[in-house]
Design a protein around this motif. Structure first.
Motif, short mmCIF file in Angstrom:
data_model
loop_
_atom_site.label_atom_id
_atom_site.label_comp_id
_atom_site.label_asym_id
_atom_site.label_seq_id
_atom_site.Cartn_x
_atom_site.Cartn_y
_atom_site.Cartn_z
N SER A 102 25.52 -41.73 93.36
CA SER A 102 26.02 -42.60 92.31
C SER A 102 25.10 -42.68 91.23
N GLY A 150 25.21 -38.62 89.69
CA GLY A 150 25.98 -38.88 90.06
C GLY A 150 27.10 -37.59 89.97
N ARG A 151 27.69 -37.58 91.98
CA ARG A 151 28.25 -36.18 91.52
C ARG A 151 27.71 -34.68 91.56
N GLU A 178 25.10 -43.93 100.53
CA GLU A 178 26.27 -44.98 99.66
C GLU A 178 26.49 -46.44 100.31
N GLU A 205 18.68 -40.74 94.45
CA GLU A 205 19.69 -41.68 94.32
C GLU A 205 19.06 -43.11 93.49
N ARG A 254 20.34 -44.10 89.88
CA ARG A 254 20.47 -45.94 89.21
C ARG A 254 19.90 -46.10 88.51
#
Length: 179
Positions: free
Chosen positions: A5, A9-10, A30, A60, A64
């Motif tokens: 995310s 993200g992705r 997640e 990650e 974020r």
């Protein structure tokens, strides 16, 4: 490796075959971040990723909104991979430290908002990691510490223990030092 995310993200990155790390599964990562969203706003935090492995947790956190992430990893292949992904993302908010986590903890005087540790399960001093982090300056008032571990370990008797989460074979003990 997939970033779940946030701004990255992705995005997916091919992990080299020589990596000896046991990356946290996407599902466990997640779910952990969904839990952590209840305790911390990732935007602008400082974070420490101990035994960083592929750097999945570090990336990650950056994705974020973490302002600064320090990833500590001893293995050359893993640190090279983390640096490669860092360059691909062109994100200067990540500092990669190639070195021994125990020496880093002993010498670090900087406090972090979030500390994550995912030591190799067969590490001889595995069970010492939570206490070392909790007793060090990296863990200050308001800090959250997450320890990934196999189910055989129970860290609930340690100070500042908040909760335990299990996702398949992946277990997390979460600690929080009050402000």
């Amino acid at each position: 490796m997939r970033i779940i995310s946030g701004k990255y993200g992705r995005r997916r990155f091919d992990v080299p075959t020589g990596i000896t790390a046991r990356p946290t599964t996407d599902m466990a990562r997640e779910n952990l971040f969904n839990v952590l969203n209840n305790f911390i706003d990732f935007d602008g935090i400082t974070a420490l990723d101990l035994f960083a492995g592929t750097g999945a947790i570090s990336f990650e956190l950056l994705s974020r909104g973490a302002a600064a992430v320090t990833a500590v990893e001893m293995a050359r292949t893993q640190t090279a991979f983390i640096n490669k992904v860092k360059a691909m993302l062109a994100d200067d908010n990540l500092t990669v430290v190639k070195g021994d986590v125990f020496k880093f903890i002993d010498s670090c005087t900087r406090r972090f908002d979030l500390i994550f540790a995912d030591p190799p399960y067969d590490l001889p001093r595995f069970a010492d990691v939570p206490r070392l982090v909790l007793d060090s300056p990296v863990m200050g008032p308001g800090s959250i510490f997450v320890m990934e571990h196999p189910r055989e370990h129970d860290f609930s008797a340690l100070p500042h223990f908040m909760q335990h989460r299990a996702y398949g074979k992946v277990n997390f003990s979460i600690f929080s030092r009050p402000e």
